[in-house]
Design an enzyme around this catalytic site. Structure first.
Site, PDB file in Angstrom:
ATOM      1  N   GLN A   1       0.872  -1.196   0.000  1.00  0.00           N
ATOM      2  CA  GLN A   1       0.000   0.000   0.000  1.00  0.00           C
ATOM      3  C   GLN A   1       0.899   1.233   0.000  1.00  0.00           C
ATOM      4  OE1 GLN A   1      -1.945  -1.802   3.457  1.00  0.00           O
ATOM      5  NE2 GLN A   1      -3.931  -1.177   2.631  1.00  0.00           N
TER       6      GLN A   1
ATOM      7  N   ARG B   1     -16.529   7.309   2.460  1.00  0.00           N
ATOM      8  CA  ARG B   1     -15.778   7.120   3.702  1.00  0.00           C
ATOM      9  C   ARG B   1     -14.300   7.383   3.398  1.00  0.00           C
ATOM     10  NH1 ARG B   1     -12.669   2.922   5.684  1.00  0.00           N
ATOM     11  NH2 ARG B   1     -12.826   2.327   7.859  1.00  0.00           N
TER      12      ARG B   1
ATOM     13  N   ASP C   1     -11.039   6.923   3.915  1.00  0.00           N
ATOM     14  CA  ASP C   1     -10.247   5.938   4.639  1.00  0.00           C
ATOM     15  C   ASP C   1      -8.891   6.533   5.044  1.00  0.00           C
ATOM     16  OD1 ASP C   1      -9.800   3.036   5.336  1.00  0.00           O
ATOM     17  OD2 ASP C   1      -8.101   3.382   3.994  1.00  0.00           O
TER      18      ASP C   1
ATOM     19  N   GLU D   1     -12.773   8.631   8.363  1.00  0.00           N
ATOM     20  CA  GLU D   1     -12.324   7.468   9.136  1.00  0.00           C
ATOM     21  C   GLU D   1     -11.006   7.880   9.762  1.00  0.00           C
ATOM     22  OE1 GLU D   1     -10.270   3.627  10.020  1.00  0.00           O
ATOM     23  OE2 GLU D   1      -9.722   4.784   8.278  1.00  0.00           O
TER      24      GLU D   1
ATOM     25  N   ASP E   1     -12.460  -3.497  11.695  1.00  0.00           N
ATOM     26  CA  ASP E   1     -11.101  -3.314  12.204  1.00  0.00           C
ATOM     27  C   ASP E   1     -10.983  -3.779  13.646  1.00  0.00           C
ATOM     28  OD1 ASP E   1      -9.693  -2.408   9.980  1.00  0.00           O
ATOM     29  OD2 ASP E   1     -10.471  -0.370  10.211  1.00  0.00           O
TER      30      ASP E   1
ATOM     31  N   ARG F   1      -7.806  -9.646  12.292  1.00  0.00           N
ATOM     32  CA  ARG F   1      -9.077  -8.943  12.059  1.00  0.00           C
ATOM     33  C   ARG F   1     -10.049  -9.805  11.256  1.00  0.00           C
ATOM     34  NH1 ARG F   1      -7.099  -3.502   9.344  1.00  0.00           N
ATOM     35  NH2 ARG F   1      -5.803  -5.043   8.294  1.00  0.00           N
TER      36      ARG F   1
HETATM   37  C1  GLC Z   1      -8.593   1.858   7.482  1.00  0.00           C
HETATM   38  C2  GLC Z   1      -9.365   0.585   7.236  1.00  0.00           C
HETATM   39  C3  GLC Z   1      -8.489  -0.579   7.562  1.00  0.00           C
HETATM   40  C4  GLC Z   1      -7.273  -0.525   6.682  1.00  0.00           C
HETATM   41  C5  GLC Z   1      -6.563   0.829   6.776  1.00  0.00           C
HETATM   42  C6  GLC Z   1      -5.601   1.012   5.640  1.00  0.00           C
HETATM   43  O1  GLC Z   1      -8.242   2.014   8.796  1.00  0.00           O
HETATM   44  O2  GLC Z   1     -10.537   0.571   8.002  1.00  0.00           O
HETATM   45  O3  GLC Z   1      -9.168  -1.789   7.412  1.00  0.00           O
HETATM   46  O4  GLC Z   1      -6.373  -1.534   7.080  1.00  0.00           O
HETATM   47  O5  GLC Z   1      -7.463   1.898   6.670  1.00  0.00           O
HETATM   48  O6  GLC Z   1      -6.296   1.232   4.449  1.00  0.00           O
END
Ligand code: GLC
Length: 646
Positions: free
Chosen positions: A248, A278, A280, A322, A392, A514
């Site tokens: 990522q 949302r 993220d 989030e 999560d 998770r």
């Molecule tokens: C947010 C998501 C989580 C993910 C993270 C990275 O916190 O809810 O599941 O691992 O972002 O994208």
């Protein structure tokens, strides 16, 4: 989630359909342009380059509005005349992995009657956009934002689902994974193949000098699965910033090109009919040397700039932050800065969630009262989403300051809660597990379904009291339903689903506990909700009762305020909702497994003397010392205000 009957009539709707769209768009651009420029200036500078960027962004907005389907333009018009539409207590949400709920998007569509039966009107679907193959962090590593996960179906299926949801009055929420893309996204592919432009989309370092300096103040999000915040990428011949997993790649929002490209992603999603985006991991979008690179002022400016652009392009759409961050860092995502700003309309009430579990573990609600009282008032233009569980882990966000005011140690209490919920403390009924522990900094987070954490899983095998465990789960949800904000039910909690250990057999998931609280919805088991005497029946019926009570209670509209009440009995958590238009509700909860007492006069001080509903199977009686609440009882009092009076 439609604008409810209080404001929209069929006649108004028809009149709006015919009104001149271009004039409305110009008015919106005028209205939001100052906010957009104010947010962008500190990010990307002033002068000609800012003008060019703004012109590009507004051009994108115009193109999106030109392509926006008629039905969504009507929704825009409805919600523009009723900007408080999402504040109504009638809204209740449901959160599910599309695949685990329905198998495919068409499968989800076939199950919508279930959502109607539960009576929810907001659906957050996860892992919908095309993720990378193999490990993909539960769908949070996207290779193509414009496409749907092929395992679920096609864009046409998503469009169809969005339309069906709207016809039923259900809003659709999708994730906008804004902080990072997958290593296989075409921007990252291009960077790996040598595109200088795309290399600038990410945070790339030729050697360890800067990464080491950043690391000195950076925490680790996944210390076990993905230690460190940088990954060596041979094809770049460089280190790339990877806050989460190695695959990522964090985006470089200091580059205005990234901001503009992500706007295209947003505009595409809103035109499919997404009602709530949302955002993220929004807290991580800006990096600053010497900090933890979370909640930087620029992360807020990014959200504010997107808010202005979405308000121009699709005023029906809400942004939801989030940001699972410390309580003191939370409110600004709702726009609470030194001066109020329009930022996200919604944000997760992480603190309430943590405090419910903390109070249940100890049977003591004083820390919860303290922590809730310490939160500044919610801006009236915004609202929380409240929740008990999500996909999560739970991080034990107990602030040292709140703990100290009660004479307890923050670190010791956090360690206790983690041990309790993994079932390792004396008297624990919980059957959770540790997630991504970091012993060096004394941090342990928790995985597990709500049923597992509330004791129902232990009760199923005779290791805990079933009735108390069911009440515990329903009390948790009762607080979530009544605290103010849009409550979200995490898929399976309404049926008390147990942990699912099957992830351990999948090498792409085995390291990530998770997955244990992401069970598949077994529809045969779900049928038991209609069989009295089953756990599924009791929990589902209890949940429906809570939803019914909430939806019938306009005092729970946001825009009102929550006041906490303190009584001598430490097991009691009591709060009052006061709404300027809709009057009051008053709640008393017993967070313990013993009888709790409040003075008999507690609710009558304000004429709220009629207990409306006692939830969770408990009862309330008159004892010698005052009102007596059964273990885990939640009592709800309603102001019998005659709303026709002035
Ligand atoms: C947010 C998501 C989580 C993910 C993270 C990275 O916190 O809810 O599941 O691992 O972002 O994208």
């Amino acid at each position: 989630m439609t604008t409810d009957g209080r404001t929209a009539t069929a006649a108004a709707r028809a009149a709006l359909t015919g009104s001149p769209e271009p004039a409305r768009l110009e008015a919106r651009i005028d209205r939001w342009l100052p906010a957009l420029r104010a947010a962008l200036t500190p990010l990307y500078g002033e002068g000609a380059s800012l003008d060019t960027l703004v012109a590009r962004l507004i051009g994108q907005v115009r193109a999106a509005v030109a392509a926006r389907p008629d039905a969504l333009l009507v929704l825009d018009a409805q919600r523009e005349v009723d900007p408080d539409w999402f504040h109504s207590s009638r809204h209740v949400g449901y959160v599910a992995y599309a695949e685990l709920f329905g198998g495919t998007l068409t499968g989800v569509e076939e199950r919508l009657d279930y959502l109607d039966e539960l009576d929810v009107d907001y659906l957050h679907l996860m892992k919908v956009l095309r993720p990378r193959e193999g490990a993909n962090d539960g769908g949070y590593a996207i290779v193509d934002y414009g496409d749907v996960d092929p395992a679920l179906g096609t864009r046409a299926d998503l469009q169809h689902l969005a339309d069906s949801l709207h016809r039923r009055g259900i809003s659709l929420c999708l994730d906008l994974v804004i902080n990072h893309t997958a290593r296989e996204h075409h921007w990252a592919e291009a960077a790996r193949q040598g595109s200088a432009r795309h290399r600038e989309f990410y945070l790339v370092f030729p050697d360890r000098e800067l990464p080491d300096r950043y690391e000195a103040s950076l925490p680790e999000v996944f210390p076990e699965m993905a230690p460190g915040n940088f990954t060596w990428e041979p094809e770049l011949d460089a280190w790339v910033w990877t806050t989460f997993n190695t695959y990522q790649w964090d985006l470089n929002y200091a580059n205005p090109d990234v901001f503009a490209e992500m706007l295209d992603v947003i505009l595409d999603l809103v035109n499919v009919g997404v009602d709530v985006l949302r955002l993220d991991a929004i807290a991580f979008t800006w990096k600053r040397m010497g900090t933890n690179c979370q909640n930087q002022p620029e992360a807020h400016l990014i959200a504010q700039a997107y808010r202005a652009l979405v308000a121009m392009a699709a005023p029906a759409v809400l942004l939801k932050a989030e940001a699972i961050v410390a309580p003191s860092d939370l409110l600004p995502y709702l726009g609470a800065h030194r001066l109020l700003r329009d930022e996200c309309q919604l944000a997760y009430h992480n603190q309430l969630m943590v405090m419910i579990w903390a109070a249940l573990a100890t049977g003591d609600a004083r820390l919860m009262t303290e922590a809730m009282a310490a939160l500044p008032a919610t801006p009236p233009t915004a609202s929380w989403v409240t929740y008990l569980r999500c996909h999560d882990d739970i991080g034990w966000a107990v602030s040292d300051g709140d703990a100290a005011r009660l004479g307890i140690s923050g670190p010791a209490h956090r360690a206790y809660l983690a041990a309790f919920y993994r079932g390792a403390a004396d008297g624990s009924w919980a059957r959770g597990a540790a997630f991504s522990s970091n012993p060096e900094v004394g941090d342990e987070r928790t995985s597990g379904t709500a049923a597992a954490l509330a004791g129902i899983s232990a009760a199923r095998v005779g290791e805990a009291d079933l009735e108390l465990s069911v009440r515990r789960l329903l009390l948790g949800y009762g607080i979530v339903m009544g605290f103010g904000g849009i409550p979200l039910i995490y898929m399976g909690d309404e049926l008390a689903l147990d942990n699912d250990e099957s992830y351990l057999a999948d090498p792409d998931q085995a390291e990530d506990s998770r997955w244990m609280h992401r069970p598949r919805l077994d529809w045969e088991l779900a049928d038991r909700r209609h069989e009295p005497g089953t756990i599924e029946h009791d929990v589902f019926a209890g949940m429906r009762e809570l939803i019914r009570a909430r939806r019938a209670q306009p005092a729970l509209d946001t825009g009102g305020q929550t006041f906490l009440h303190r009584y001598d009995d430490p097991a009691v958590f009591a709060w009052e909702r006061r709404h300027p238009r809709h009057g009051r509700s008053f709640f008393i909860a017993n967070l313990s497994d013993r009888l709790a007492t409040v003075p008999a006069a507690a609710p009558s001080w304000a004429g709220l003397d009629v207990p409306d509903v006692v939830f969770g199977g408990g009862s309330v009686g008159n004892g010698v010392g005052g009102l007596e609440l059964d273990p885990y009882a939640l009592v709800w009092f309603t102001d019998r205000l005659d709303t026709t009076e002035n």
